[in-house]
Design an enzyme around this catalytic site. Structure first.
Site, mmCIF file in Angstrom:
data_model
loop_
_atom_site.group_PDB
_atom_site.id
_atom_site.type_symbol
_atom_site.label_atom_id
_atom_site.label_comp_id
_atom_site.label_asym_id
_atom_site.label_seq_id
_atom_site.Cartn_x
_atom_site.Cartn_y
_atom_site.Cartn_z
ATOM 1 C CG HIS A 76 40.356 39.669 32.670
ATOM 2 N ND1 HIS A 76 41.649 40.104 32.458
ATOM 3 C CD2 HIS A 76 39.747 39.691 31.442
ATOM 4 C CE1 HIS A 76 41.829 40.369 31.174
ATOM 5 N NE2 HIS A 76 40.681 40.128 30.532
ATOM 6 C CG HIS A 83 45.354 35.399 36.610
ATOM 7 N ND1 HIS A 83 46.188 36.369 37.129
ATOM 8 C CD2 HIS A 83 44.752 35.959 35.539
ATOM 9 C CE1 HIS A 83 46.088 37.468 36.393
ATOM 10 N NE2 HIS A 83 45.222 37.237 35.421
#
Length: 270
Positions: A193, A235
């Site tokens: 992303h 993440h």
């Protein structure tokens, strides 16, 4: 004149020449009896002597150490720096994952963060780009959209390759409830992303004519999408930072590999 000590020793030997034999017989009889024979420990068998003989400061002990143990005892500056960075990374990831669970401190904002996550997903961007490509009437517009589509597929390929090589697991607080995941999405490094948001933002700022407020919104969107990866616990911080940098590098690569209408003439005749 002989000394008195020598004289006494000679007299003792002369009076009992078999004294050594009698001592050995006495020792044999005593051993055969039920009483234990006291033994004298050698100095080399004592624990203190054994500890001193294998002192870690001795050269012989250092030669017996394996090479990997010597490296652990004397770590390099780079190794210390990397371990410190990893510790800080894990600590920041845990602190910033405020929407990782419903019971987290900002768990009520998790649905909103998931909408931001979907806005940076690859499937909506690829589908929307293909739709805009076939709806565009000008060749210049199709050229820009075609290269955006090329950039999106290139992003998917490069991120998948890096994830497959590094194979860093996702944070412990992450929940695998993401939209449309693939097998490689179980790995964390880098953030796809973040790479896509940085690349698309730069692409739009350069090749689209946008008003100033819209340009600011594009930049804010890229930042919010990248931050949402840590807030949702998807993440680690370093995954997002590296992904953001990688996205800028991918945009530079797309600029060098820019596709012209002459390369794919059949597509522009549709």
């Amino acid at each position: 004149m002989p000394s008195p000590r020598v004289t006494r020793a000679a007299n003792a030997n002369s009076t009992n020449p078999n004294n050594r034999f009698e001592f050995m017989s006495l020792l044999t009889n005593r051993t055969s009896s039920s009483e234990p024979v006291p033994t004298r420990h050698r100095l080399s068998d004592s624990p203190v002597h054994r500890k001193d003989s294998f002192n870690s400061s001795s050269p012989a002990f250092q030669q017996q150490l394996p090479e990997e143990d010597c490296m652990k005892l004397n770590p390099s500056f780079l190794e210390i720096a990397l371990k410190s960075l990893l510790a800080i990374d894990l600590w920041l990831t845990k602190k910033l994952g405020v929407c990782a669970r419903e019971g987290s401190s900002w768990g009520s904002a998790r649905p909103l963060m998931k909408l931001v996550e979907i806005s940076g997903h690859g499937i909506p961007w690829i589908g929307g780009t293909i739709y805009c490509f076939y709806k565009s009437d000008s060749n210049a517009g199709r050229e820009v959209i075609l290269n955006l589509l090329f950039a999106l597929f290139l992003d998917l390929l490069l991120v998948a390759i890096v994830k497959g090589i590094v194979k860093r697991p996702r944070p412990m607080q992450n929940r695998m409830d993401m939209f449309a995941t693939f097998s490689v999405d179980k790995y964390s490094f880098p953030s796809g992303h973040a790479t896509r948001a940085a690349m698309v933002a730069r692409f739009m700022l350069k090749h689209l004519v946008l008003a100033v407020p819209v340009r600011i919104l594009v930049v804010l969107w890229a930042i919010v999408v990248s931050l949402s990866r840590v807030v949702l616990g998807r993440h680690n911080v370093t995954d997002v930072v590296f992904g953001f940098i990688m996205g800028h590098m991918q945009f530079t690569l797309v600029e060098h590999l820019w596709l012209s209408p002459n390369a794919l003439p059949s597509l522009f005749k549709v």
